[in-house]
Design a protein around this motif. Structure first.
Motif, PDB file in Angstrom:
ATOM      1  N   MET A 181       0.839  -1.208   0.000  1.00 19.21           N
ATOM      2  CA  MET A 181       0.000   0.000   0.000  1.00 19.21           C
ATOM      3  C   MET A 181       0.872   1.256   0.000  1.00 19.21           C
ATOM      4  N   THR A 182       1.987   1.209   0.766  1.00 22.10           N
ATOM      5  CA  THR A 182       2.923   2.344   0.778  1.00 22.10           C
ATOM      6  C   THR A 182       3.491   2.569  -0.613  1.00 22.10           C
ATOM      7  N   PHE A 183       3.897   1.457  -1.249  1.00 22.98           N
ATOM      8  CA  PHE A 183       4.467   1.542  -2.603  1.00 22.98           C
ATOM      9  C   PHE A 183       3.459   2.183  -3.565  1.00 22.98           C
ATOM     10  N   ILE A 184       2.202   1.743  -3.481  1.00 19.39           N
ATOM     11  CA  ILE A 184       1.164   2.274  -4.376  1.00 19.39           C
ATOM     12  C   ILE A 184       0.948   3.768  -4.125  1.00 19.39           C
ATOM     13  N   LEU A 185       0.876   4.155  -2.849  1.00 16.97           N
ATOM     14  CA  LEU A 185       0.581   5.559  -2.528  1.00 16.97           C
ATOM     15  C   LEU A 185       1.744   6.489  -2.916  1.00 16.97           C
ATOM     16  N   VAL A 186       2.978   6.039  -2.640  1.00 14.25           N
ATOM     17  CA  VAL A 186       4.137   6.875  -3.004  1.00 14.25           C
ATOM     18  C   VAL A 186       4.244   6.974  -4.528  1.00 14.25           C
ATOM     19  N   THR A 187       3.950   5.849  -5.222  1.00 13.16           N
ATOM     20  CA  THR A 187       3.965   5.874  -6.694  1.00 13.16           C
ATOM     21  C   THR A 187       2.914   6.845  -7.222  1.00 13.16           C
ATOM     22  N   SER A 188       1.748   6.881  -6.562  1.00 17.59           N
ATOM     23  CA  SER A 188       0.702   7.811  -7.012  1.00 17.59           C
ATOM     24  C   SER A 188       1.131   9.265  -6.818  1.00 17.59           C
ATOM     25  N   SER A 189       1.969   9.516  -5.803  1.00 20.33           N
ATOM     26  CA  SER A 189       2.505  10.872  -5.633  1.00 20.33           C
ATOM     27  C   SER A 189       3.397  11.251  -6.813  1.00 20.33           C
ATOM     28  N   LEU A 190       4.173  10.247  -7.285  1.00 20.46           N
ATOM     29  CA  LEU A 190       5.044  10.513  -8.436  1.00 20.46           C
ATOM     30  C   LEU A 190       4.207  10.739  -9.694  1.00 20.46           C
ATOM     31  N   THR A 191       3.155   9.929  -9.880  1.00 24.08           N
ATOM     32  CA  THR A 191       2.357  10.061 -11.109  1.00 24.08           C
ATOM     33  C   THR A 191       1.618  11.401 -11.149  1.00 24.08           C
ATOM     34  N   ILE A 192       1.157  11.883  -9.977  1.00 23.69           N
ATOM     35  CA  ILE A 192       0.462  13.182 -10.006  1.00 23.69           C
ATOM     36  C   ILE A 192       1.476  14.305 -10.273  1.00 23.69           C
ATOM     37  N   LEU A 193       2.721  14.124  -9.805  1.00 21.52           N
ATOM     38  CA  LEU A 193       3.762  15.120 -10.128  1.00 21.52           C
ATOM     39  C   LEU A 193       3.968  15.202 -11.641  1.00 21.52           C
ATOM     40  N   ILE A 194       4.007  14.015 -12.282  1.00 23.23           N
ATOM     41  CA  ILE A 194       4.198  13.993 -13.747  1.00 23.23           C
ATOM     42  C   ILE A 194       2.988  14.639 -14.433  1.00 23.23           C
ATOM     43  N   GLY A 195       1.788  14.360 -13.899  1.00 26.22           N
ATOM     44  CA  GLY A 195       0.581  14.955 -14.459  1.00 26.22           C
ATOM     45  C   GLY A 195       0.584  16.476 -14.354  1.00 26.22           C
ATOM     46  N   VAL A 196       0.979  16.986 -13.192  1.00 25.24           N
ATOM     47  CA  VAL A 196       1.027  18.448 -12.985  1.00 25.24           C
ATOM     48  C   VAL A 196       2.064  19.063 -13.924  1.00 25.24           C
ATOM     49  N   ARG A 197       3.213  18.378 -14.041  1.00 29.17           N
ATOM     50  CA  ARG A 197       4.272  18.894 -14.923  1.00 29.17           C
ATOM     51  C   ARG A 197       3.766  18.980 -16.371  1.00 29.17           C
ATOM     52  N   ALA A 198       3.018  17.933 -16.787  1.00 32.22           N
ATOM     53  CA  ALA A 198       2.471  17.933 -18.157  1.00 32.22           C
ATOM     54  C   ALA A 198       1.447  19.061 -18.313  1.00 32.22           C
ATOM     55  N   ALA A 199       0.623  19.273 -17.281  1.00 34.02           N
ATOM     56  CA  ALA A 199      -0.389  20.340 -17.348  1.00 34.02           C
ATOM     57  C   ALA A 199       0.282  21.710 -17.455  1.00 34.02           C
ATOM     58  N   LYS A 200       1.377  21.890 -16.702  1.00 37.63           N
ATOM     59  CA  LYS A 200       2.107  23.159 -16.755  1.00 37.63           C
ATOM     60  C   LYS A 200       2.689  23.389 -18.148  1.00 37.63           C
ATOM     61  N   ALA A 201       3.072  22.264 -18.800  1.00 37.39           N
ATOM     62  CA  ALA A 201       3.649  22.373 -20.144  1.00 37.39           C
ATOM     63  C   ALA A 201       2.565  22.508 -21.212  1.00 37.39           C
ATOM     64  N   GLY A 202       1.314  22.448 -20.799  1.00 35.43           N
ATOM     65  CA  GLY A 202       0.207  22.604 -21.745  1.00 35.43           C
ATOM     66  C   GLY A 202      -0.181  21.328 -22.469  1.00 35.43           C
ATOM     67  N   ASN A 203       0.387  20.183 -22.019  1.00 34.68           N
ATOM     68  CA  ASN A 203       0.076  18.895 -22.649  1.00 34.68           C
ATOM     69  C   ASN A 203      -1.138  18.277 -21.944  1.00 34.68           C
TER      70      ASN A 203
END
Lengths: 207, 94
Positions: A72-94
């Motif tokens: 569960m820890t692995f899943i939750l920490v991984t989800s933190s990374l995926t939302i970071l990538i999502g935010v980065r993509a949103a900032k880039a306009g993708n």
């Protein structure tokens, strides 16, 4: 008041610039996060109080439960990374990439919730209830279900909030800043779990 | 709000570090509360500083948020005396 402070927008010409250099909605999220941190802090302290004061506190978690908590820890920490990538993509306009990674985050959050419910069902099947259990202090069930339940509620509500924001982002109602602000909440939920695991699970391992 | 996003490589390093620390808690520190909470504190510091980007926000924001939160959490420690009193069913010796 300097000219820089007389910027366009709500209260232009009247309001001073923010001393924190962040938008007010981001500041509100930070204030919510610190109040929520105090709520979880109080609950974990109350848990420690009860455990400390009970001579027969149960230690019900076997290594399967601990491995489940680690997963569960692995899943939750991984989800933190995926939302970071999502935010980065949103900032880039993708937009498509931002939506993809945010949806992956939501799925990971729901996977976490499913594993959490599986853990709950295992304990319920063993006879753990809110105010009774087969092993010792009856307060174990109340404190365990209260703390993990509050955290689970945060995960589920965070997944719903991310879904609402990303769908609004697709329609143009919300922007990348809104996604970034809700990602703060998601990271906070991840952060709380880092304290729940050692206090609730790792301190109650079956000998 | 996009001036403080850091790099994906940096985020990956923090991600791996947090997972390694979680494994250290489970496999090496199990049952040692203070050690586990210290590791959790390091994980929280990494998450707040790099995932939540508080480290790259203005110092006034950090000063407004961190000391008050820590103060409240530290002050909650005053419950332990009463917890021990319950455990031994008598007050501390004067």
């Amino acid at each position: 008041m300097s000219e820089a402070n007389l910027s366009m927008g709500h209260g232009a010409g009247v309001m001073e610039a923010s001393p924190f250099a962040i938008p007010s909605k981001k500041l509100v999220m930070w204030l919510f996060i610190i109040s929520d941190a105090c709520t979880f802090g109080a609950m974990l302290y109350a848990y420690g109080y009860l455990k400390n004061a009970a001579a027969d506190w149960p230690h019900p978690f076997e290594s399967a439960s601990i491995m489940n908590a680690l997963l569960m820890t692995f899943i939750l920490v991984t989800s933190s990374l995926t939302i970071l990538i999502g935010v980065r993509a949103a900032k880039a306009g993708n937009k498509s990439k931002a939506m993809l990674w945010t949806f992956i985050t939501i799925v990971l959050g729901l996977a976490f919730a499913a594993l959490h419910l599986k853990e709950w069902m295992g304990l319920i099947n063993e006879g753990v209830r809110l105010f009774q259990n087969p092993w010792g202090s009856p307060m174990f069930g109340a404190s365990f279900f209260a703390i993990t339940g509050l955290h689970l509620a945060h995960v589920v509500s965070g997944a719903v909030a991310l879904l609402v924001v990303i769908l609004g982002y697709k329609r143009g109602r919300y922007n990348s800043d809104d996604l970034e602000i809700w990602s703060l909440y998601w990271h906070f939920v991840d952060l709380v779990w880092m304290f729940v695991v050692p206090m609730i699970y790792l301190m109650n391992v079956k000998a | 709000m996009d001036s403080n996003q850091g790099s994906l490589k940096g985020d990956l390093v923090v991600y791996v570090l947090i997972l390694i620390l979680a494994c250290v808690q489970v496999f090496f520190l199990r049952g040692h509360l203070l050690a586990m909470l210290s590791v959790a504190g390091i994980q929280a510091f990494l998450a707040i500083s790099f995932f939540m980007h508080l480290g790259s926000e203005k110092a006034t924001l950090r000063l407004a948020l961190i000391p008050v939160t820590l103060f409240v959490l530290v002050m909650m420690n005053m419950i332990w005396a009463d917890s021990y009193r319950l455990m031994v069913l008598k007050p501390f010796a004067k």
